[in-house]
Design a protein around this motif. Structure first.
Motif, PDB file in Angstrom:
ATOM      1  N   THR A 174       4.476  17.450  -1.610  1.00 43.14           N
ATOM      2  CA  THR A 174       4.343  17.120  -0.094  1.00 43.14           C
ATOM      3  C   THR A 174       5.347  18.286   0.520  1.00 43.14           C
ATOM      4  O   THR A 174       5.051  18.359   1.669  1.00 43.14           O
ATOM      5  CB  THR A 174       4.833  15.724   0.094  1.00 43.14           C
ATOM      6  OG1 THR A 174       4.096  14.829  -0.559  1.00 43.14           O
ATOM      7  CG2 THR A 174       4.934  15.197   1.610  1.00 43.14           C
ATOM      8  N   GLY A 213       0.351   5.585  -5.849  1.00 42.25           N
ATOM      9  CA  GLY A 213       0.670   6.521  -5.018  1.00 42.25           C
ATOM     10  C   GLY A 213       1.124   8.160  -5.418  1.00 42.25           C
ATOM     11  O   GLY A 213       1.432   9.033  -4.663  1.00 42.25           O
ATOM     12  N   GLY A 252       5.346   3.701   1.595  1.00 38.68           N
ATOM     13  CA  GLY A 252       4.120   2.745   2.167  1.00 38.68           C
ATOM     14  C   GLY A 252       4.411   1.641   2.636  1.00 38.68           C
ATOM     15  O   GLY A 252       5.784   1.325   2.924  1.00 38.68           O
ATOM     16  N   ASP A 268       0.956  -1.119   0.072  1.00 37.76           N
ATOM     17  CA  ASP A 268      -0.019   0.074   0.211  1.00 37.76           C
ATOM     18  C   ASP A 268       0.780   1.460   0.087  1.00 37.76           C
ATOM     19  O   ASP A 268       1.537   1.485   1.143  1.00 37.76           O
ATOM     20  CB  ASP A 268      -0.936  -0.272   0.978  1.00 37.76           C
ATOM     21  CG  ASP A 268      -1.923   1.214   1.256  1.00 37.76           C
ATOM     22  OD1 ASP A 268      -2.170   1.704   0.200  1.00 37.76           O
ATOM     23  OD2 ASP A 268      -2.424   1.541   2.459  1.00 37.76           O
ATOM     24  N   PRO A 269       1.268   1.988  -1.229  1.00 37.33           N
ATOM     25  CA  PRO A 269       0.309   1.958  -2.247  1.00 37.33           C
ATOM     26  C   PRO A 269       1.031   0.687  -3.188  1.00 37.33           C
ATOM     27  O   PRO A 269       0.244   0.297  -4.307  1.00 37.33           O
ATOM     28  CB  PRO A 269       0.664   3.227  -2.843  1.00 37.33           C
ATOM     29  CG  PRO A 269       1.541   3.553  -2.403  1.00 37.33           C
ATOM     30  CD  PRO A 269       1.848   3.249  -1.139  1.00 37.33           C
ATOM     31  N   PHE A 310      -0.407  10.140   1.715  1.00 34.79           N
ATOM     32  CA  PHE A 310      -1.556   9.088   1.222  1.00 34.79           C
ATOM     33  C   PHE A 310      -2.791   9.490   1.921  1.00 34.79           C
ATOM     34  O   PHE A 310      -3.929   9.518   1.354  1.00 34.79           O
ATOM     35  CB  PHE A 310      -1.338   8.009   1.117  1.00 34.79           C
ATOM     36  CG  PHE A 310       0.180   7.668   0.608  1.00 34.79           C
ATOM     37  CD1 PHE A 310       0.521   8.126  -0.846  1.00 34.79           C
ATOM     38  CD2 PHE A 310       1.071   7.143   0.999  1.00 34.79           C
ATOM     39  CE1 PHE A 310       1.844   7.968  -1.401  1.00 34.79           C
ATOM     40  CE2 PHE A 310       2.514   6.809   0.511  1.00 34.79           C
ATOM     41  CZ  PHE A 310       2.650   7.204  -0.740  1.00 34.79           C
ATOM     42  N   ARG A 311      -2.538   9.454   3.339  1.00 38.95           N
ATOM     43  CA  ARG A 311      -3.878   9.238   4.162  1.00 38.95           C
ATOM     44  C   ARG A 311      -4.207  10.648   4.900  1.00 38.95           C
ATOM     45  O   ARG A 311      -5.418  10.940   5.139  1.00 38.95           O
ATOM     46  CB  ARG A 311      -3.593   8.218   5.369  1.00 38.95           C
ATOM     47  CG  ARG A 311      -3.402   6.857   4.415  1.00 38.95           C
ATOM     48  CD  ARG A 311      -3.099   5.530   5.694  1.00 38.95           C
ATOM     49  NE  ARG A 311      -2.853   4.438   4.954  1.00 38.95           N
ATOM     50  CZ  ARG A 311      -1.504   3.835   4.679  1.00 38.95           C
ATOM     51  NH1 ARG A 311      -0.546   4.859   4.874  1.00 38.95           N
ATOM     52  NH2 ARG A 311      -1.382   2.948   4.075  1.00 38.95           N
ATOM     53  N   SER A 355      -5.817  14.608   0.089  1.00 41.10           N
ATOM     54  CA  SER A 355      -4.267  14.322   0.743  1.00 41.10           C
ATOM     55  C   SER A 355      -3.440  14.923  -0.497  1.00 41.10           C
ATOM     56  O   SER A 355      -3.693  15.512  -1.335  1.00 41.10           O
ATOM     57  CB  SER A 355      -4.074  12.899   0.736  1.00 41.10           C
ATOM     58  OG  SER A 355      -3.860  12.480  -0.704  1.00 41.10           O
ATOM     59  N   ALA A 415       6.875   6.766  -3.591  1.00 44.31           N
ATOM     60  CA  ALA A 415       5.579   6.533  -3.021  1.00 44.31           C
ATOM     61  C   ALA A 415       5.920   4.983  -2.369  1.00 44.31           C
ATOM     62  O   ALA A 415       5.287   4.615  -1.437  1.00 44.31           O
ATOM     63  CB  ALA A 415       4.365   6.249  -4.153  1.00 44.31           C
ATOM     64  N   SER A 463       1.493  11.633   6.334  1.00 42.34           N
ATOM     65  CA  SER A 463       1.399  10.692   5.405  1.00 42.34           C
ATOM     66  C   SER A 463       0.648  11.604   4.248  1.00 42.34           C
ATOM     67  O   SER A 463      -0.370  12.063   4.125  1.00 42.34           O
ATOM     68  CB  SER A 463       0.337   9.525   5.886  1.00 42.34           C
ATOM     69  OG  SER A 463       0.073   8.957   4.487  1.00 42.34           O
ATOM     70  N   ARG A 474      -0.975  13.558  -1.915  1.00 42.14           N
ATOM     71  CA  ARG A 474      -1.142  12.855  -3.246  1.00 42.14           C
ATOM     72  C   ARG A 474      -2.544  13.296  -4.224  1.00 42.14           C
ATOM     73  O   ARG A 474      -2.266  13.394  -5.480  1.00 42.14           O
ATOM     74  CB  ARG A 474      -1.446  11.164  -2.914  1.00 42.14           C
ATOM     75  CG  ARG A 474      -1.719  10.532  -4.008  1.00 42.14           C
ATOM     76  CD  ARG A 474      -2.434   9.038  -3.812  1.00 42.14           C
ATOM     77  NE  ARG A 474      -2.767   8.292  -4.644  1.00 42.14           N
ATOM     78  CZ  ARG A 474      -3.997   8.549  -5.437  1.00 42.14           C
ATOM     79  NH1 ARG A 474      -4.738   9.432  -5.112  1.00 42.14           N
ATOM     80  NH2 ARG A 474      -4.202   7.701  -6.528  1.00 42.14           N
ATOM     81  N   ASP A 475      -3.528  13.237  -3.741  1.00 43.80           N
ATOM     82  CA  ASP A 475      -4.610  13.814  -4.431  1.00 43.80           C
ATOM     83  C   ASP A 475      -4.387  15.450  -5.138  1.00 43.80           C
ATOM     84  O   ASP A 475      -4.583  15.459  -6.208  1.00 43.80           O
ATOM     85  CB  ASP A 475      -5.980  14.223  -3.406  1.00 43.80           C
ATOM     86  CG  ASP A 475      -6.339  12.756  -2.851  1.00 43.80           C
ATOM     87  OD1 ASP A 475      -6.059  11.714  -3.643  1.00 43.80           O
ATOM     88  OD2 ASP A 475      -6.907  12.746  -1.586  1.00 43.80           O
TER      89      ASP A 475
END
Length: 265
Positions: A209, A46, A111, A27-28, A159-160, A193, A107, A157, A195-196
């Motif tokens: 980031t 990711g 992860g 993950d990812p 990602f989260r 996030s 990524a 994170s 990432r988004d």
């Protein structure tokens, strides 16, 4: 840090001229595409890939991409087609592919890694770098960036952790100059996030980031829902469960090492 076994597999790939795809479960997770022992593409859910960086940033129009894709063949891959049509220069495409490969490795390394397997001869590459990338360089640089991110004052994170503007961040929009910082602030709504945001803007996961980390330090951004401890960036194994001390000079976008991506092939 990138799993030791995975890093060893990548850095030993040139010794036996491996070609194929190294699939990383987790993950990812992600995929490392190899040709003759060198890396030609790294993809991960990711991080934005080279295609996303080209299209979302507006460097290439969707219609031009689709047309080039239809015309590309095994003998004339999509990258060569883009260059032949003068939609992107060879040097620029190389830099974009290297940036995407580094982000993909970043990524995967940040992860959870459940395991990996090598599919020899598999060619699932979407957009190969015009010049192959040295695996040992990519592993070292990805690990350097992970350490730099973890060492910042507010590790999170990418990602989260969902991010939102503070009142100060919203007020800053009235005076913020046009640019990446303003674009990031505009899109932080408590549901996205880092990432988004990177995917939305067609920007490097690492660059976004780092900028988000700066915004957190300045009190312009906050975590909408605080991340659980296991959701934080995973630090180097040398730390006993805690985060490492801040490294000298860690890690704004401007201190990225000069790219040295070309393998000696």
């Amino acid at each position: 840090m990138m799993g030791l076994e995975l890093a060893r597999a990548l850095t030993e790939a040139p010794l036996d001229q491996t070609s194929g795809t190294l699939l990383v479960a987790g993950d990812p997770g992600g995929s490392f595409h190899l040709s003759g022992g060198a890396i030609v593409e790294v993809t991960s859910p990711g991080a934005p890939g080279a295609e996303t960086l080209l299209l979302r940033s507006g460097r290439i129009r969707e219609a031009d991409w689709e047309s080039a894709t239809k015309s590309s063949t095994a003998g004339s891959p999509i990258g060569a087609e883009l260059i032949a049509r003068k939609l992107v220069g060879a040097a620029e495409l190389q830099l974009i592919c290297v940036a995407a490969a580094l982000d993909g490795a970043l990524a995967v390394g940040m992860g959870r890694i459940d395991g990996f397997s090598l599919e020899r001869g598999a060619n699932g590459c979407r957009l190969a770098a015009p010049q192959a990338i040295e695996p040992d360089w990519l592993v070292r640089e990805a690990e350097r960036r992970i350490r730099a991110l973890v060492s910042r004052r507010h590790p999170f994170s990418p990602f989260r952790t969902r991010l939102s503007r503070t009142e100060a961040g919203t007020a800053a929009l009235d005076i913020a100059a046009a640019g990446e910082r303003r674009e990031i602030l505009l899109r932080l709504n408590g549901r996205r996030s880092a990432r988004d945001i990177a995917f939305l803007l067609g920007r490097s996961l690492y660059a976004v980031t780092v900028e988000v980390s700066r915004l957190l330090m300045e009190g312009l951004v906050e975590a909408a829902v605080p991340a659980r401890p296991k959701d934080h960036l995973v630090g180097p194994a040398t730390t006993a469960g805690g985060l490492p001390r801040r490294l000298p000079g860690a890690s704004g976008v401007n201190d990225v090492l000069p790219l040295r991506p070309v393998a000696g092939h």
